[in-house]
Enzyme design. Structure first.
Site: not given
Length: 207
Positions: A52-54, A56
């Site tokens: 996951l994106d940091m 998110t």
């Protein structure tokens, strides 16, 4: 910080990643603390399956064997995983539901940004459904049918409704409305890599 998995068995680990923590180690020393290192401290040998994106938060899956990692990796790559996110976006969406079909590619001069590119972008599709409309905002459920980097963030920006708190893509006045990106990986469903039985997991939306 102690870590309590949402699910732990012989094949996989499911955790709830907080916003602001990387999924895997970053190059700067301050990004060495990550979800992968925390999981591996609790479950030695745990293997990364997806990221996951940091910015998110939400559900992240790790495998406990190479076989499980391979099975889960294939499921993610071949759309065998049902994913649902929840986001709060700027503005009030006109339609109750819809599909965003816009090809994406890395914006190389401005990495890590991504952009819509109809000539060379990779196929990228997101379905959305309105959960609730608030004054000047909309809460939406998002189902990515592809897994491009920053897909949900760029697709909603292209729709004219950037995610609130998005420091990378939203206009400054929208980014400043929240101390974090209002995007959460809420639900996952897939075939268990060992038994083949369907499993599903949910994480409460923290905003």
């Amino acid at each position: 910080m102690s870590l309590l998995p949402l699910h732990l068995d012989d094949a996989l680990v499911v955790v709830d990643k907080p916003a602001g923590l990387p999924s895997v180690p970053g190059r700067p020393a301050e990004l060495h603390d990550c979800m992968a290192s925390r999981v591996q401290a609790l479950v030695p040998g745990a293997l990364v399956v997806h990221r996951l994106d940091m910015a998110t938060s939400g559900l992240l899956v790790f495998a406990r064997s190479k076989a499980a990692q391979s099975a889960l990796g294939t499921a993610f790559a071949q759309r065998g995983v049902a994913k649902r996110y929840v986001a709060v976006v700027a503005g009030e969406l006109a339609d109750d539901e819809g599909e965003i079909d816009l090809p994406l590619i890395a914006d190389w001069p401005n990495r890590p940004l991504q952009k819509v590119d109809h000539a060379t972008g990779k196929p990228s599709v997101t379905r959305y459904r309105v959960i609730a409309r608030e004054t000047g905002r909309t809460r939406v459920a998002l189902t990515p049918l592809t897994g491009r980097s920053h897909q949900l963030r760029v697709h909603l920006l292209a729709l004219g409704h950037p995610i609130v708190g998005d420091a990378l893509y939203a206009p400054p006045e929208i980014a400043a409305q929240s101390p974090r990106l209002l995007l959460h990986a809420h639900a996952l469903a897939f075939a268990h890599p060992a038994s083949g039985e369907p499993v599903s997991f949910e994480s409460p939306v923290p905003f």
